[in-house]
Design a protein around this motif. Structure first.
Motif, PDB file in Angstrom:
ATOM      1  N   ILE B 115      15.970  -1.112   1.166  1.00  0.00           N
ATOM      2  CA  ILE B 115      17.280  -1.184   1.813  1.00  0.00           C
ATOM      3  C   ILE B 115      18.389  -1.182   0.774  1.00  0.00           C
ATOM      4  O   ILE B 115      19.367  -0.436   0.867  1.00  0.00           O
ATOM      5  CB  ILE B 115      17.370  -2.452   2.684  1.00  0.00           C
ATOM      6  N   ALA B 116      18.198  -2.010  -0.240  1.00  0.00           N
ATOM      7  CA  ALA B 116      19.228  -2.126  -1.281  1.00  0.00           C
ATOM      8  C   ALA B 116      19.433  -0.807  -2.014  1.00  0.00           C
ATOM      9  O   ALA B 116      20.527  -0.523  -2.500  1.00  0.00           O
ATOM     10  CB  ALA B 116      18.852  -3.231  -2.257  1.00  0.00           C
ATOM     11  N   SER B 117      18.367  -0.003  -2.058  1.00  0.00           N
ATOM     12  CA  SER B 117      18.441   1.225  -2.862  1.00  0.00           C
ATOM     13  C   SER B 117      19.490   2.202  -2.353  1.00  0.00           C
ATOM     14  O   SER B 117      20.018   2.999  -3.117  1.00  0.00           O
ATOM     15  CB  SER B 117      17.073   1.904  -2.894  1.00  0.00           C
ATOM     16  N   PHE B 118      19.784   2.190  -1.077  1.00  0.00           N
ATOM     17  CA  PHE B 118      20.817   3.113  -0.615  1.00  0.00           C
ATOM     18  C   PHE B 118      22.103   2.413  -0.199  1.00  0.00           C
ATOM     19  O   PHE B 118      22.888   2.926   0.595  1.00  0.00           O
ATOM     20  CB  PHE B 118      20.302   4.042   0.482  1.00  0.00           C
ATOM     21  N   LEU B 119      22.304   1.193  -0.724  1.00  0.00           N
ATOM     22  CA  LEU B 119      23.574   0.492  -0.511  1.00  0.00           C
ATOM     23  C   LEU B 119      24.273   0.294  -1.852  1.00  0.00           C
ATOM     24  O   LEU B 119      23.620   0.198  -2.892  1.00  0.00           O
ATOM     25  CB  LEU B 119      23.314  -0.875   0.126  1.00  0.00           C
ATOM     26  N   THR B 120      25.591   0.242  -1.802  1.00  0.00           N
ATOM     27  CA  THR B 120      26.337  -0.082  -3.021  1.00  0.00           C
ATOM     28  C   THR B 120      26.224  -1.588  -3.279  1.00  0.00           C
ATOM     29  O   THR B 120      25.865  -2.348  -2.385  1.00  0.00           O
ATOM     30  CB  THR B 120      27.825   0.267  -2.864  1.00  0.00           C
ATOM     31  N   ASP B 121      26.524  -1.995  -4.501  1.00  0.00           N
ATOM     32  CA  ASP B 121      26.483  -3.427  -4.840  1.00  0.00           C
ATOM     33  C   ASP B 121      27.374  -4.226  -3.903  1.00  0.00           C
ATOM     34  O   ASP B 121      27.010  -5.322  -3.457  1.00  0.00           O
ATOM     35  CB  ASP B 121      26.932  -3.652  -6.291  1.00  0.00           C
ATOM     36  N   GLU B 122      28.512  -3.638  -3.603  1.00  0.00           N
ATOM     37  CA  GLU B 122      29.470  -4.319  -2.730  1.00  0.00           C
ATOM     38  C   GLU B 122      28.886  -4.491  -1.324  1.00  0.00           C
ATOM     39  O   GLU B 122      29.024  -5.547  -0.706  1.00  0.00           O
ATOM     40  CB  GLU B 122      30.754  -3.486  -2.670  1.00  0.00           C
ATOM     41  N   GLU B 123      28.230  -3.445  -0.833  1.00  0.00           N
ATOM     42  CA  GLU B 123      27.627  -3.503   0.494  1.00  0.00           C
ATOM     43  C   GLU B 123      26.517  -4.540   0.557  1.00  0.00           C
ATOM     44  O   GLU B 123      26.401  -5.289   1.522  1.00  0.00           O
ATOM     45  CB  GLU B 123      27.081  -2.122   0.899  1.00  0.00           C
ATOM     46  N   ILE B 124      25.691  -4.574  -0.499  1.00  0.00           N
ATOM     47  CA  ILE B 124      24.613  -5.570  -0.550  1.00  0.00           C
ATOM     48  C   ILE B 124      25.210  -6.967  -0.473  1.00  0.00           C
ATOM     49  O   ILE B 124      24.734  -7.826   0.280  1.00  0.00           O
ATOM     50  CB  ILE B 124      23.796  -5.432  -1.853  1.00  0.00           C
ATOM     51  N   GLU B 125      26.252  -7.173  -1.236  1.00  0.00           N
ATOM     52  CA  GLU B 125      26.877  -8.491  -1.288  1.00  0.00           C
ATOM     53  C   GLU B 125      27.418  -8.892   0.077  1.00  0.00           C
ATOM     54  O   GLU B 125      27.165  -9.998   0.567  1.00  0.00           O
ATOM     55  CB  GLU B 125      28.012  -8.456  -2.314  1.00  0.00           C
TER      56      GLU B 125
END
Lengths: 138, 138
Positions: B115-125
Motif C-alpha cells: 500500500i505504501a509503495s504507491f502513496l507519497t510520504d505525505e499520504e502515508i502520514e
DNA sequence: ATATATTGTTTGATAGTCAAACTATGTGTG
DNA sequence: CACACATAGTTTGACTATCAAACAATATAT
C-alpha cells in the motif's frame, strides 16, 4: 517507529473494528450473514446470475444456491429465467429485499458520517483520496 | 458527489478488498480461520484466559473451547492452569504457534508495504494519522 | 453429430457459531 | 461455617457457511 509498522498496526486495528461493526449491524437485522452479503451485492450492482453473484461473493455456486434458496424463502429475492440462456437465472431483489438493502446502506452511511464527524474537511478529503487510490491499485 | 457518500463507497470497497485479502492469506496456510484469528490475538496481546480470548474474538466461550481444542491438537497452543484460579486456564502459543503468528504478521507487513509503495510520504502520514484517530474514537 | 464446456443444483463432509445445561471452583453473607 | 450466588470453562444440540465432487440441463464448437 517505522512508518510501515505504524501503518500496519492501525490498518489491522481498523479492519478489526470494521469487522465487529459489520457483524453487529447484520445481527441487529433479520437476515443471516450470507444473505446480508448477497443482498448488499445485488443492491449495489443490480440483478445478476448465480455465477456472477458467486464470483462477487467469493464463494462457490453451490454455496450461492443455498444462500439464494433462503433469500427466496424469506421473500427477499427471486430467481428469474434468463432470456438468452436457459441454464441461467437472474437473481433479483424483491421490494422487501431492496428495503433490506436500503436499510443496510443507511447504516453504512451513518457509520461514514460518524467517522467524518471527528475529522477535519482536509482529513476527510485526504482519507477518501487515499482509499480510492488503494482500491484502484490493489 | 456528497463527500460522505464518497467516503462511504470507498470505505465499503476497501473493507471488501481487505476481507478477501485476509481470507486468501489464511487459506494459504495450514490453519483454519478461527484458529488463525485466535493466534493473531494471542500473538499480539500475549497469553490470556479463555474468557479474555473469547471477548477479544467476539465469540462465546463455548466457541473458543472448540477453537483452542483444535489449536492444541495441532500443536499451536497449550492450556496452562492459572496460578490464582483453578477454574481458569491461560492459553499460551507454542513455538510452532508463535512461528505461525510471525508468518501472518509478515504477510500483514508486506501488505502495508505494498500500500505504501504507491502513496507519497505525505499520504502515508495523513492516512496513518486518520486511521489512528478513527481507532481511538470508534 | 458428437464431444466439450458451462450454469446451476445436489450431496456429503467439515468448520463456525450460539444458547442453554452442566461441572468445578470461587466469593460473599447471615 | 454453610449456604446461596457468581464465574470459568466444557458439553450438547441445533443451525449456518462453506467446499469439492458428482450430477443434470443446456450451449458451443468442430
Amino acid at each position: 517507529m517505522d512508518p510501515i509498522d505504524e501503518l500496519n498496526e492501525n490498518l489491522v486495528e481498523f479492519f478489526d473494528r470494521m469487522s465487529s461493526w459489520e457483524q453487529s449491524v447484520i445481527q441487529q437485522g433479520k437476515l443471516n450473514v450470507a444473505g446480508a452479503h448477497a443482498i448488499e451485492k445485488l443492491g449495489h450492482f443490480g440483478s445478476m446470475s448465480m455465477k456472477d453473484l458467486s464470483k462477487d461473493l467469493g464463494v462457490t455456486t453451490g454455496t450461492t444456491t443455498i444462500t439464494v434458496d433462503r433469500l427466496e424463502k424469506g421473500g427477499y429475492a427471486v430467481r428469474e429465467r434468463a432470456d438468452n440462456d436457459r441454464r441461467s437465472y437472474i437473481i433479483r431483489l424483491t421490494e422487501k429485499g431492496n428495503d433490506a438493502y436500503l436499510d443496510h446502506h443507511r447504516h453504512h452511511l451513518s457509520f461514514a458520517k460518524e467517522i467524518a464527524s471527528f475529522l477535519t474537511d482536509e482529513e476527510i478529503e485526504c482519507f477518501t483520496a487515499v482509499l480510492e487510490k488503494i482500491n484502484k491499485e490493489i
